[in-house]
Design an enzyme around this catalytic site. Structure first.
Site, PDB file in Angstrom:
ATOM      1  N   ASN A  19       7.817  -3.929  -5.288  1.00  0.00           N
ATOM      2  CA  ASN A  19       7.749  -5.200  -4.577  1.00  0.00           C
ATOM      3  C   ASN A  19       8.849  -6.143  -5.071  1.00  0.00           C
ATOM      4  O   ASN A  19       9.249  -6.109  -6.244  1.00  0.00           O
ATOM      5  CB  ASN A  19       6.360  -5.846  -4.668  1.00  0.00           C
ATOM      6  CG  ASN A  19       5.816  -6.007  -6.070  1.00  0.00           C
ATOM      7  OD1 ASN A  19       6.139  -5.236  -6.964  1.00  0.00           O
ATOM      8  ND2 ASN A  19       4.973  -6.995  -6.266  1.00  0.00           N
ATOM      9  N   GLU A  44       9.700 -10.159  -4.784  1.00  0.00           N
ATOM     10  CA  GLU A  44       9.172 -11.460  -4.353  1.00  0.00           C
ATOM     11  C   GLU A  44      10.286 -12.486  -4.166  1.00  0.00           C
ATOM     12  O   GLU A  44      11.452 -12.222  -4.480  1.00  0.00           O
ATOM     13  CB  GLU A  44       8.133 -11.945  -5.375  1.00  0.00           C
ATOM     14  CG  GLU A  44       6.952 -10.990  -5.444  1.00  0.00           C
ATOM     15  CD  GLU A  44       5.815 -11.456  -6.329  1.00  0.00           C
ATOM     16  OE1 GLU A  44       6.020 -12.384  -7.151  1.00  0.00           O
ATOM     17  OE2 GLU A  44       4.713 -10.889  -6.188  1.00  0.00           O
ATOM     18  N   CYS A  60       6.792  -5.862   0.140  1.00  0.00           N
ATOM     19  CA  CYS A  60       5.882  -4.940  -0.558  1.00  0.00           C
ATOM     20  C   CYS A  60       6.613  -3.657  -0.964  1.00  0.00           C
ATOM     21  O   CYS A  60       7.597  -3.248  -0.329  1.00  0.00           O
ATOM     22  CB  CYS A  60       4.727  -4.550   0.348  1.00  0.00           C
ATOM     23  SG  CYS A  60       3.539  -5.859   0.644  1.00  0.00           S
ATOM     24  N   GLU A 109       5.655  -0.514  -0.681  1.00  0.00           N
ATOM     25  CA  GLU A 109       5.588   0.566   0.313  1.00  0.00           C
ATOM     26  C   GLU A 109       6.700   0.410   1.348  1.00  0.00           C
ATOM     27  O   GLU A 109       7.373   1.367   1.724  1.00  0.00           O
ATOM     28  CB  GLU A 109       4.230   0.551   1.040  1.00  0.00           C
ATOM     29  CG  GLU A 109       3.025   0.750   0.142  1.00  0.00           C
ATOM     30  CD  GLU A 109       2.448  -0.557  -0.368  1.00  0.00           C
ATOM     31  OE1 GLU A 109       3.218  -1.448  -0.766  1.00  0.00           O
ATOM     32  OE2 GLU A 109       1.219  -0.681  -0.394  1.00  0.00           O
ATOM     33  N   CYS A 143      -1.473  -3.050   1.880  1.00  0.00           N
ATOM     34  CA  CYS A 143      -1.906  -4.182   2.714  1.00  0.00           C
ATOM     35  C   CYS A 143      -1.817  -3.776   4.188  1.00  0.00           C
ATOM     36  O   CYS A 143      -1.264  -2.723   4.537  1.00  0.00           O
ATOM     37  CB  CYS A 143      -1.049  -5.416   2.425  1.00  0.00           C
ATOM     38  SG  CYS A 143       0.621  -5.309   3.119  1.00  0.00           S
TER      39      CYS A 143
HETATM   40  N1  THU Z   1       2.083  -5.969  -2.644  1.00  0.00           N
HETATM   41  C1  THU Z   1       2.674  -4.753  -2.464  1.00  0.00           C
HETATM   42  O1  THU Z   1       3.769  -4.493  -2.995  1.00  0.00           O
HETATM   43  N2  THU Z   1       2.047  -3.841  -1.677  1.00  0.00           N
HETATM   44  C2  THU Z   1       0.852  -4.057  -1.038  1.00  0.00           C
HETATM   45  O2  THU Z   1       0.411  -3.219  -0.268  1.00  0.00           O
HETATM   46  C3  THU Z   1       0.096  -5.279  -1.304  1.00  0.00           C
HETATM   47  C4  THU Z   1       0.816  -6.349  -2.045  1.00  0.00           C
HETATM   48  C5  THU Z   1       2.773  -6.969  -3.463  1.00  0.00           C
HETATM   49  C6  THU Z   1       3.273  -8.151  -2.670  1.00  0.00           C
HETATM   50  C7  THU Z   1       3.326  -9.239  -3.733  1.00  0.00           C
HETATM   51  O3  THU Z   1       4.591  -9.154  -4.377  1.00  0.00           O
HETATM   52  C8  THU Z   1       2.255  -8.838  -4.724  1.00  0.00           C
HETATM   53  O4  THU Z   1       1.893  -7.501  -4.433  1.00  0.00           O
HETATM   54  C9  THU Z   1       1.020  -9.709  -4.684  1.00  0.00           C
HETATM   55  O5  THU Z   1       0.523  -9.804  -3.405  1.00  0.00           O
END
Ligand code: THU
Length: 130
Positions: A44, A46, A55, A57, A89
């Site tokens: 991920n 941010e 994310c 994935e 997610c």
């Molecule tokens: N996140 C992912 O990388 N994959 C997911 O399927 C759910 C959330 C990350 C996004 C964000 O950087 C952190 O987790 C918290 O939500």
């Protein structure tokens, strides 16, 4: 295509170490396996504008597409050191089903036990090209 779930989770956990998650501190790694045997990892990423965060994935899948991969997605392992069974997610489920109607989602629970789900199970009645 032979799936080695343990290996995919290991690669996903290594990818999670590279996460850029200064806001949530929630690191995630993913490892996508394609039917030609190739694997692509992602973490991920941010942003100060929180909603723009990417994310793990989708990062892994986008890397594969950018690399010219047109083989079917067979499985994707998702790992976070911050939680057990880090389910993708909703947005990532939609990305996964775009590239495979029957992909396996590989997760690890708190006892390091491997759990497998199908994308159909996690995203029934999905919106696809068909
Ligand atoms: N996140 C992912 O990388 N994959 C997911 O399927 C759910 C959330 C990350 C996004 C964000 O950087 C952190 O987790 C918290 O939500």
């Amino acid at each position: 295509m032979q799936i080695n779930p343990k290996n995919l989770l290991k690669l996903a956990s290594e990818a999670a170490e590279k996460a850029y998650a200064p806001y949530s501190k929630f690191k995630v790694g993913a490892c996508a396996l394609f039917e030609d045997g190739s694997v692509y990892t992602g973490c991920n990423v941010e942003n100060a504008s929180y909603g723009l965060s990417l994310c793990a994935e989708r990062n892994a899948i986008a890397k594969a597409v950018a690399d010219g991969k047109n083989a079917r997605l067979v499985a994707i392992a998702v790992y976070s050191p911050n939680c057990e069974k880090c389910f993708p997610c909703g947005a990532c489920r939609q990305w996964i089903v775009e590239f495979a109607k029957d992909a396996k989602i590989i997760l690890q629970d708190k006892d390091n036990e491997i759990k497998e789900f199908s994308i159909q199970e996690l995203l029934p009645y999905s919106f696809t090209l068909d």
